[in-house]
Design a protein around this motif. Structure first.
Motif, short mmCIF file in Angstrom:
data_model
loop_
_atom_site.label_atom_id
_atom_site.label_comp_id
_atom_site.label_asym_id
_atom_site.label_seq_id
_atom_site.Cartn_x
_atom_site.Cartn_y
_atom_site.Cartn_z
N ASP A 118 2.35 -4.75 31.61
CA ASP A 118 2.42 -4.31 30.22
C ASP A 118 1.76 -2.95 30.03
O ASP A 118 2.31 -2.05 29.39
N VAL A 121 3.76 0.04 31.54
CA VAL A 121 4.89 0.49 30.71
C VAL A 121 4.37 1.16 29.44
O VAL A 121 4.95 2.16 28.98
N GLU A 124 3.50 4.70 30.30
CA GLU A 124 4.71 5.51 30.50
C GLU A 124 5.41 5.79 29.17
O GLU A 124 6.08 6.82 29.03
N LEU A 149 11.10 1.08 25.76
CA LEU A 149 10.97 1.24 27.21
C LEU A 149 10.69 -0.11 27.86
O LEU A 149 9.79 -0.84 27.43
N GLY A 151 9.97 -1.76 31.78
CA GLY A 151 9.58 -1.29 33.11
C GLY A 151 9.22 -2.42 34.03
O GLY A 151 8.90 -3.54 33.60
N THR A 153 7.12 -3.23 37.97
CA THR A 153 6.27 -2.77 39.07
C THR A 153 6.62 -3.59 40.31
O THR A 153 6.69 -4.82 40.25
N ALA A 263 14.38 2.55 31.20
CA ALA A 263 13.67 1.70 32.15
C ALA A 263 12.90 2.56 33.13
O ALA A 263 13.40 3.60 33.60
N SER A 345 8.20 6.32 37.72
CA SER A 345 7.00 6.66 36.97
C SER A 345 6.71 8.16 37.02
O SER A 345 6.77 8.78 38.08
#
Length: 368
Positions: A118, A121, A124, A149, A151, A153, A263, A345
């Motif tokens: 969380d 993102v 970012e 957005l 994202g 990991t 994304a 990223s």
């Protein structure tokens, strides 16, 4: 006041199963040089001492007292109360450990804990890929702008996060964006995490190369093998990352069909993106089929690889045109192409987590 203009300093941490990476942020900028220490996850007392000493070192490096502590910790957790649950990657935490209240007692400042995916993102969205893409769209003359957005990991595990219109979306049980437990396209009996993490790449390489799993190289070495820069089975390396891309792309398609935003991808495996990002994009742009055999797009939107210059150019251009308002001589810009972009990223995973933790802490402090 925007977080990039805020003068307060927040001590941060990106907690992993092996290492704890400490830092501090002020005005969306790193206030100290980040440093890492072993997590000592085998023993709770040693692990807690490591956390306390790490934050003391951060505090002693600052030129002014910190306003709060805010950091990422794996789940399951009762994040709002700062209680850590039974963790897989940090086995010393069992039965509920009140980590947040302990740190508040020791340091005398508010302490906030959240999920690493969380916060990645969120960072970012504030200072990474999301504003970067919107600046590019503005420069290109496009009327298109993005507010949302999603994202993931890719590392020891497979994490995720969602921001909606500048706000972190956590869910009622703080369990939103638990992408690791989405279905695994290639192994339906397993969660997506088993196809979207470090061990997934190693397992796939070992199977394709015909070697025991214990002899599989690290993903960074498999990446170099796939690029032809390191001895090994090149075809097995390429196939391993293709497989990761297909599983991750399938999970991302399920999420993006609900989120409808840009994304971003980070994590320890993300440096190998040239070998897996094309597979993710292919999966996002793939088709389902009706009983008649008629194809149906997997996503309503077209997906673009933002790391590919040709695809980025098409994404930015879109299908912008001018239309006339009926009954007037006035015109409007109109872009009818639904599209999403997937990029890597722009901050680096740890820095994105730190900035996300910083912004989250400021939001919480402002409500106290």
């Amino acid at each position: 006041m925007k977080s990039e203009e805020d003068p307060r300093t927040v001590m941060t941490l990106d907690a992993g199963g092996t290492n704890f990476k400490f830092s501090a942020v002020r005005g969306n900028q790193l206030a100290i040089e980040p440093f890492s220490v072993l997590s000592n996850a085998h023993d709770l007392e040693t692990c807690l001492t490591t956390l306390i000493n790490g934050f003391k070192e951060v505090r002693d490096s600052l030129t002014e007292p910190p306003a709060a502590i805010s950091f990422a910790f794996p789940g399951p957790c009762d994040y709002s109360r700062g209680i850590i649950g039974d963790l897989h990657n940090l086995p010393c935490f069992r039965g509920g450990v009140a980590l947040g209240p302990m740190l508040e007692e020791i340091f005398g400042i508010p302490t906030f804990i959240n999920n690493d995916g969380d916060l990645f993102v969120y960072g970012e969205a504030i200072a990474g890929l999301l504003p970067h893409v919107n600046v590019l769209l503005e420069r290109s003359g496009s009327p298109k702008r993005y507010k949302n957005l999603f994202g993931v990991t890719l590392g020891t595990g497979f994490g995720g996060g969602i921001t909606r219109d500048g706000q972190l979306f956590s869910g009622d049980n703080i369990c939103a964006a638990e992408v690791w437990i989405l279905s695994n396209k290639l192994d339906p009996g397993m969660p997506a995490e088993e196809g979207g993490c470090i061990r997934a790449v190693q397992k796939a390489y070992a199977e394709k190369a015909g070697i025991p799993f214990g002899e599989a190289p690290e993903p960074k070495d498999i990446f170099e093998i796939g690029n032809g820069n390191h001895p090994g089975n090149q075809q097995a390396a390429i196939a391993a990352f293709d497989r990761l891309g297909e599983v991750v792309g399938d999970a991302m398609a399920n999420a993006l069909s609900l989120v409808d935003g840009l994304a971003v991808i980070g994590g320890g495996v993300s440096g190998a993106w040239p070998l897996f990002l094309p597979s993710i994009i292919d999966e996002l742009n793939s088709d389902f089929h009706k009983p008649t055999g008629e194809p149906v797009r997997r996503l309503t939107q077209q997906a673009f690889n933002l790391e590919d210059l040709a695809q980025l150019e098409t994404f930015l251009k879109g299908d912008t045109r001018e239309i006339t308002i009926p009954g007037t001589d006035r015109t409007l810009q109109y872009d009818p192409m639904p599209r999403i972009g997937v990029g890597m990223s722009r901050l680096g995973t740890s820095e994105a987590v730190a900035i996300g933790a910083y912004a989250f802490a400021l939001n919480q402090l402002n409500t106290l």
